[in-house]
Write a protein that holds these residues in place. Structure first.
Motif, mmCIF file in Angstrom:
data_model
loop_
_atom_site.group_PDB
_atom_site.id
_atom_site.type_symbol
_atom_site.label_atom_id
_atom_site.label_comp_id
_atom_site.label_asym_id
_atom_site.label_seq_id
_atom_site.Cartn_x
_atom_site.Cartn_y
_atom_site.Cartn_z
ATOM 1 N N ASN A 192 -2.242 -5.488 18.113
ATOM 2 C CA ASN A 192 -1.539 -5.878 16.891
ATOM 3 C C ASN A 192 -2.042 -5.040 15.723
ATOM 4 O O ASN A 192 -3.111 -4.414 15.788
ATOM 5 N N THR A 201 4.326 -14.982 15.546
ATOM 6 C CA THR A 201 4.552 -14.960 14.092
ATOM 7 C C THR A 201 6.047 -14.865 13.786
ATOM 8 O O THR A 201 6.557 -15.535 12.881
ATOM 9 N N GLY A 230 10.306 -3.874 8.223
ATOM 10 C CA GLY A 230 9.316 -3.375 9.194
ATOM 11 C C GLY A 230 9.839 -3.601 10.594
ATOM 12 O O GLY A 230 9.090 -3.919 11.526
ATOM 13 N N ALA A 231 11.169 -3.423 10.756
ATOM 14 C CA ALA A 231 11.855 -3.904 11.959
ATOM 15 C C ALA A 231 11.404 -3.225 13.242
ATOM 16 O O ALA A 231 11.446 -3.824 14.310
ATOM 17 N N ALA A 232 10.970 -1.982 13.160
ATOM 18 C CA ALA A 232 10.584 -1.287 14.391
ATOM 19 C C ALA A 232 9.165 -1.647 14.841
ATOM 20 O O ALA A 232 8.737 -1.257 15.929
ATOM 21 N N GLY A 233 8.421 -2.378 14.009
ATOM 22 C CA GLY A 233 7.067 -2.797 14.384
ATOM 23 C C GLY A 233 7.085 -3.986 15.328
ATOM 24 O O GLY A 233 8.154 -4.415 15.792
ATOM 25 N N GLY A 271 8.518 -7.281 13.672
ATOM 26 C CA GLY A 271 9.907 -6.988 13.350
ATOM 27 C C GLY A 271 10.798 -6.914 14.581
ATOM 28 O O GLY A 271 11.880 -7.510 14.618
ATOM 29 N N THR A 276 14.165 -0.108 8.500
ATOM 30 C CA THR A 276 13.147 0.720 9.155
ATOM 31 C C THR A 276 12.995 2.058 8.424
ATOM 32 O O THR A 276 13.955 2.575 7.852
ATOM 33 N N ARG A 332 14.253 2.289 4.934
ATOM 34 C CA ARG A 332 13.102 1.686 4.253
ATOM 35 C C ARG A 332 13.088 2.010 2.757
ATOM 36 O O ARG A 332 12.747 1.166 1.931
ATOM 37 N N THR A 362 7.805 -8.368 6.844
ATOM 38 C CA THR A 362 6.490 -8.043 7.413
ATOM 39 C C THR A 362 5.757 -7.015 6.559
ATOM 40 O O THR A 362 4.737 -6.487 6.964
ATOM 41 N N VAL A 363 6.289 -6.736 5.362
ATOM 42 C CA VAL A 363 5.879 -5.539 4.628
ATOM 43 C C VAL A 363 5.218 -5.814 3.276
ATOM 44 O O VAL A 363 4.323 -5.097 2.855
ATOM 45 N N GLY A 397 3.790 -10.496 6.304
ATOM 46 C CA GLY A 397 2.982 -9.288 6.490
ATOM 47 C C GLY A 397 2.765 -8.476 5.227
ATOM 48 O O GLY A 397 3.312 -8.786 4.158
ATOM 49 N N LEU A 398 1.966 -7.447 5.369
ATOM 50 C CA LEU A 398 1.564 -6.626 4.215
ATOM 51 C C LEU A 398 1.514 -5.139 4.558
ATOM 52 O O LEU A 398 0.699 -4.396 4.016
ATOM 53 N N SER A 402 0.121 -17.547 11.146
ATOM 54 C CA SER A 402 0.211 -17.971 12.545
ATOM 55 C C SER A 402 -1.160 -18.135 13.204
ATOM 56 O O SER A 402 -1.260 -18.730 14.267
ATOM 57 N N VAL A 403 -2.202 -17.604 12.562
ATOM 58 C CA VAL A 403 -3.515 -17.578 13.213
ATOM 59 C C VAL A 403 -4.053 -18.994 13.462
ATOM 60 O O VAL A 403 -4.572 -19.299 14.527
ATOM 61 N N GLY A 409 7.519 -0.888 18.380
ATOM 62 C CA GLY A 409 7.492 -2.164 19.099
ATOM 63 C C GLY A 409 6.084 -2.627 19.389
ATOM 64 O O GLY A 409 5.151 -2.358 18.646
#
Ligand code: NDP
Length: 328
Positions: free
Chosen positions: A42, A132, A156-159, A162, A180, A200, A221-222, A244-245, A270-271, A321
């Motif tokens: 991750n 998450t 951050g869709a490709a991460g 995302g 993205t 992006r 996520t960004v 996310g950041l 989520s942690v 991914g």
């Protein structure tokens, strides 16, 4: 003897290495030993492996915030040798040893049974990132936002987060717009179910307090200017799940989206998500994603000895991914 990654810090000098362990005693406390089969890489793991972001709270430690495998032994009557289990978050790979070793010493209270109809490799294809995304989706549903209410944006869709978010939303019938910075990822995102791919740069630069109303909801996520622009373009009564950041920790926004459009900014963590609620969420996520979609989400698996190098690649933005890590 078993292998694992070991992070040490002496006088501010950080070292990440692959080493052999002689006993699980070296891994700290825990009433249960798990033979780890798969973990995942991750964004947070990448920070930990490169000594960034102050992720590690106790040295020395085995990193890896996710793990899936088989119970070897447990002092708890709830778990038997051979049970298939997973753990995400809860301080593993941060404050106590985690998933990047062939054995893990864990608390039986932190175990989630492997969902039905899925392998340990497949569940790690989802991992913390998938969990998450699912918790974010749950917040959107709890706000009563349905597919008919309009498109949902994923940044951050490709991460990792995302990609899973795009797949989950699309499988539930939402029209997904994916942001993205990598046009080469557009085809994969369309295969995951995105109907629209947006650059992006349209989001990552400073914008206006309010923009045209576009999104019924969003999973961001960004952070930073991207989250600010997402809030500014969310429809009246919409919800933005901020998890996310990747662009930054800052949020240069105004109150306009909140007081003029009733937009909700929902924080996702989520942690430490309650353990009792986890099994049902995992099962639903697994039921929503078929194996062919999973292979699009996590096309790559890497061995333990590639994890440290790959962490640098992930932070440089060149990984797409999810990445699963084999402990075999
Ligand atoms: P990944 O690195 O897999 O994905 C992050 C994505 O963000 C990249 O793939 C890229 O997407 C985009 N991105 C990267 N840098 C920038 C930038 N400078 N500006 C804009 N977009 C950028 O990470 P994960 O998916 O694992 O995690 C995403 C975020 O979610 C992280 O910040 C992580 O810390 C956070 N997170 C939070 C959790 C929680 O409990 N709240 C749990 C898990 C993760 P693209 O190439 O498509 O543009």
């Amino acid at each position: 003897m078993f292998h694992g990654i070991w992070l040490e810090k002496h006088n501010d000098e950080f070292q990440a290495s692959l080493r052999e362990f002689e006993s699980v005693e070296e891994l700290g406390d825990g009433d249960t030993v798990v033979n780890v089969e798969w973990s995942s890489l991750n964004y947070k793991d990448a920070l930990a492996l490169t000594d960034r972001g102050a992720v590690i709270r106790k040295f020395p430690v085995v990193p890896g915030i996710d793990l899936a495998g088989t119970v070897e032994s447990s002092a708890s009557s709830e778990w038997q040798p051979g049970d298939r289990v997973l753990i995400t978050g809860l301080g593993y790979g941060e404050a106590r040893s985690g998933g990047y070793s062939q054995k893990a010493r864990v608390s039986s209270n932190d175990l989630v049974p492997l969902p039905a109809n899925v392998t340990t490799q497949q569940v790690m294809a989802l991992g913390t990132a998938g969990f998450t995304a699912m918790v974010s989706l749950k917040r959107i549903e709890e706000a009563g936002i349905q597919p008919a209410h309009g498109p949902v944006l994923v940044t951050g869709a490709a991460g990792g987060v995302g990609s899973v978010a795009v797949a989950l939303l699309a499988n539930l019938g939402y029209s997904v717009s994916a942001v993205t910075g990598r046009p080469s990822e557009g085809e994969r995102l369309r295969q995951l179910g995105a109907q629209q791919i947006l650059p992006r740069n349209d989001f990552s630069v400073p914008g206006k307090p309010l923009a045209k109303e576009e999104w019924a909801a969003a999973i961001d996520t960004v952070g930073s200017h991207t989250l600010s622009n997402v809030l500014a373009s969310t429809r009246y009564g919409g919800l933005v799940a901020a998890c996310g950041l990747a662009q930054g920790l800052d949020l240069p926004t105004s109150v306009a989206p909140f007081i003029l459009r009733g937009v909700t900014l929902a924080g996702i963590e989520s942690v430490h998500f309650p353990i009792t609620k986890r099994p049902a969420i995992w099962q639903r996520m697994v039921d929503l994603i078929d194996p062919s979609t999973l292979s699009l989400v996590a096309a790559q698996s890497i061995p333990l000895d590639r994890v440290i190098d790959t962490a640098h690649e992930l932070l440089a933005g060149s990984v797409s991914g999810r990445l699963v890590v084999s402990l075999a």
